[in-house]
Design a protein around this motif. Structure first.
Motif, mmCIF file in Angstrom:
data_model
loop_
_atom_site.group_PDB
_atom_site.id
_atom_site.type_symbol
_atom_site.label_atom_id
_atom_site.label_comp_id
_atom_site.label_asym_id
_atom_site.label_seq_id
_atom_site.Cartn_x
_atom_site.Cartn_y
_atom_site.Cartn_z
ATOM 1 N N GLY A 48 57.553 45.412 37.780
ATOM 2 C CA GLY A 48 56.272 44.757 38.007
ATOM 3 C C GLY A 48 55.696 45.144 39.354
ATOM 4 N N LEU A 49 54.553 44.608 39.664
ATOM 5 C CA LEU A 49 53.834 44.906 40.883
ATOM 6 C C LEU A 49 54.523 44.305 42.095
ATOM 7 C CD1 LEU A 49 51.206 46.110 42.053
ATOM 8 C CD2 LEU A 49 50.174 43.886 41.714
ATOM 9 N N GLY A 50 55.111 43.166 41.963
ATOM 10 C CA GLY A 50 55.715 42.444 43.076
ATOM 11 C C GLY A 50 54.949 41.157 43.318
ATOM 12 N N MET A 51 55.650 40.137 43.757
ATOM 13 C CA MET A 51 55.039 38.824 43.907
ATOM 14 C C MET A 51 54.026 38.785 45.050
ATOM 15 S SD MET A 51 56.225 37.113 41.432
ATOM 16 C CE MET A 51 56.167 35.367 41.690
ATOM 17 N N LYS A 52 54.308 39.468 46.153
ATOM 18 C CA LYS A 52 53.396 39.410 47.300
ATOM 19 C C LYS A 52 52.075 40.102 47.011
ATOM 20 C CE LYS A 52 56.918 39.042 50.845
ATOM 21 N NZ LYS A 52 57.489 39.648 52.045
ATOM 22 N N ILE B 249 46.085 39.800 45.146
ATOM 23 C CA ILE B 249 45.099 40.153 44.116
ATOM 24 C C ILE B 249 44.627 38.898 43.385
ATOM 25 C CG2 ILE B 249 44.787 41.397 41.938
ATOM 26 C CD1 ILE B 249 46.801 43.471 43.055
ATOM 27 N N ALA B 250 45.573 38.031 43.019
ATOM 28 C CA ALA B 250 45.221 36.812 42.285
ATOM 29 C C ALA B 250 44.349 35.895 43.119
ATOM 30 C CB ALA B 250 46.489 36.083 41.848
ATOM 31 N N PHE B 251 44.586 35.822 44.427
ATOM 32 C CA PHE B 251 43.772 34.965 45.293
ATOM 33 C C PHE B 251 42.313 35.401 45.272
ATOM 34 C CE2 PHE B 251 41.788 34.151 49.402
ATOM 35 C CZ PHE B 251 41.861 32.773 49.442
ATOM 36 N N PHE B 252 42.061 36.685 45.487
ATOM 37 C CA PHE B 252 40.684 37.145 45.559
ATOM 38 C C PHE B 252 39.988 37.089 44.201
ATOM 39 C CE2 PHE B 252 42.294 39.079 49.513
ATOM 40 C CZ PHE B 252 41.387 38.490 50.388
ATOM 41 N N GLY C 251 41.388 23.405 39.583
ATOM 42 C CA GLY C 251 41.181 24.620 38.803
ATOM 43 C C GLY C 251 41.678 25.853 39.537
ATOM 44 N N PHE C 252 41.459 25.873 40.849
ATOM 45 C CA PHE C 252 41.936 26.999 41.651
ATOM 46 C C PHE C 252 43.448 27.103 41.576
ATOM 47 C CE2 PHE C 252 43.701 28.754 45.525
ATOM 48 C CZ PHE C 252 43.023 29.959 45.613
ATOM 49 N N LEU C 253 44.125 25.979 41.751
ATOM 50 C CA LEU C 253 45.591 25.998 41.732
ATOM 51 C C LEU C 253 46.125 26.479 40.385
ATOM 52 C CD1 LEU C 253 48.261 25.361 43.167
ATOM 53 C CD2 LEU C 253 48.099 23.078 42.203
ATOM 54 N N GLY C 254 45.603 25.914 39.315
ATOM 55 C CA GLY C 254 46.081 26.319 37.988
ATOM 56 C C GLY C 254 45.760 27.767 37.663
ATOM 57 N N PHE C 255 44.533 28.178 37.931
ATOM 58 C CA PHE C 255 44.121 29.545 37.631
ATOM 59 C C PHE C 255 44.876 30.540 38.493
ATOM 60 C CE2 PHE C 255 40.952 33.070 37.728
ATOM 61 C CZ PHE C 255 40.918 33.317 36.369
ATOM 62 N N PHE C 256 45.056 30.203 39.766
ATOM 63 C CA PHE C 256 45.762 31.095 40.678
ATOM 64 C C PHE C 256 47.205 31.292 40.247
ATOM 65 C CE2 PHE C 256 48.538 31.503 44.430
ATOM 66 C CZ PHE C 256 48.125 32.751 44.865
ATOM 67 N N LEU C 257 47.901 30.206 39.901
ATOM 68 C CA LEU C 257 49.312 30.326 39.502
ATOM 69 C C LEU C 257 49.478 31.164 38.244
ATOM 70 C CD1 LEU C 257 50.708 26.759 40.229
ATOM 71 C CD2 LEU C 257 51.207 28.888 41.446
ATOM 72 N N VAL C 258 48.640 30.901 37.258
ATOM 73 C CA VAL C 258 48.743 31.665 36.011
ATOM 74 C C VAL C 258 48.407 33.132 36.252
ATOM 75 C CG1 VAL C 258 47.726 31.973 33.721
ATOM 76 C CG2 VAL C 258 48.353 29.692 34.516
ATOM 77 N N LEU C 259 47.322 33.386 36.971
ATOM 78 C CA LEU C 259 46.916 34.759 37.223
ATOM 79 C C LEU C 259 47.941 35.493 38.074
ATOM 80 C CD1 LEU C 259 44.561 36.606 36.538
ATOM 81 C CD2 LEU C 259 43.500 35.932 38.688
ATOM 82 N N LEU D 286 51.245 34.964 38.343
ATOM 83 C CA LEU D 286 52.453 35.289 37.585
ATOM 84 C C LEU D 286 52.185 36.340 36.514
ATOM 85 C CD1 LEU D 286 54.008 31.748 37.369
ATOM 86 C CD2 LEU D 286 54.618 33.611 38.912
ATOM 87 N N MET D 287 51.004 36.287 35.898
ATOM 88 C CA MET D 287 50.697 37.286 34.880
ATOM 89 C C MET D 287 50.498 38.673 35.498
ATOM 90 S SD MET D 287 50.944 35.862 31.976
ATOM 91 C CE MET D 287 50.129 36.981 30.880
ATOM 92 N N ILE D 288 49.855 38.749 36.656
ATOM 93 C CA ILE D 288 49.695 40.048 37.314
ATOM 94 C C ILE D 288 51.059 40.600 37.735
ATOM 95 C CG2 ILE D 288 48.833 41.188 39.394
ATOM 96 C CD1 ILE D 288 46.345 39.445 39.187
ATOM 97 N N ALA D 289 51.895 39.746 38.289
ATOM 98 C CA ALA D 289 53.230 40.202 38.714
ATOM 99 C C ALA D 289 54.061 40.654 37.518
ATOM 100 C CB ALA D 289 53.941 39.088 39.467
#
Length: 99
Positions: free
Chosen positions: A44-48, A53-56, A83-91, A93-96
């Protein structure tokens, strides 16, 4: 009344057998699933990097949502934070996982 009790007892025993068989099947599949997960989901891309990417992406999407809602950025703040917290966490983990 005894017929209802007999039916209930038979149903409980049947349900217990089904749950026990499902638990045994899951236990026996654990080594197979572990090998599948290691082979397909570990790269995967890596968590950091994924977090950045997910934040922006999350900020950009929520700004668009807030403007489209009509109240602007401050009128929907209480909903945007959750909404930010939920969307950020899902995005994140999915990107990673995918990349």
């Amino acid at each position: 009344m005894s017929r209802d009790q007999d039916d209930t007892g038979k149903l409980a025993i049947g349900l217990a057998v089904v749950v026990l068989l499902a638990a045994i099947a899951i236990y026996l599949m654990l080594p197979l699933m572990a090998g599948f997960i290691n082979a397909h989901f570990s790269p995967g891309l890596g968590m950091k990097d994924a977090a950045v990417i997910a934040f922006f992406v999350t900020v950009a999407v929520l700004v668009v949502f807030a403007i489209a809602a009509g109240d602007g950025l401050l009128g929907e703040l209480q909903f945007m934070l959750s909404g930010f917290l939920g969307f950020f966490l899902v995005l994140w983990l999915m990107i990673a996982w995918i990349f």
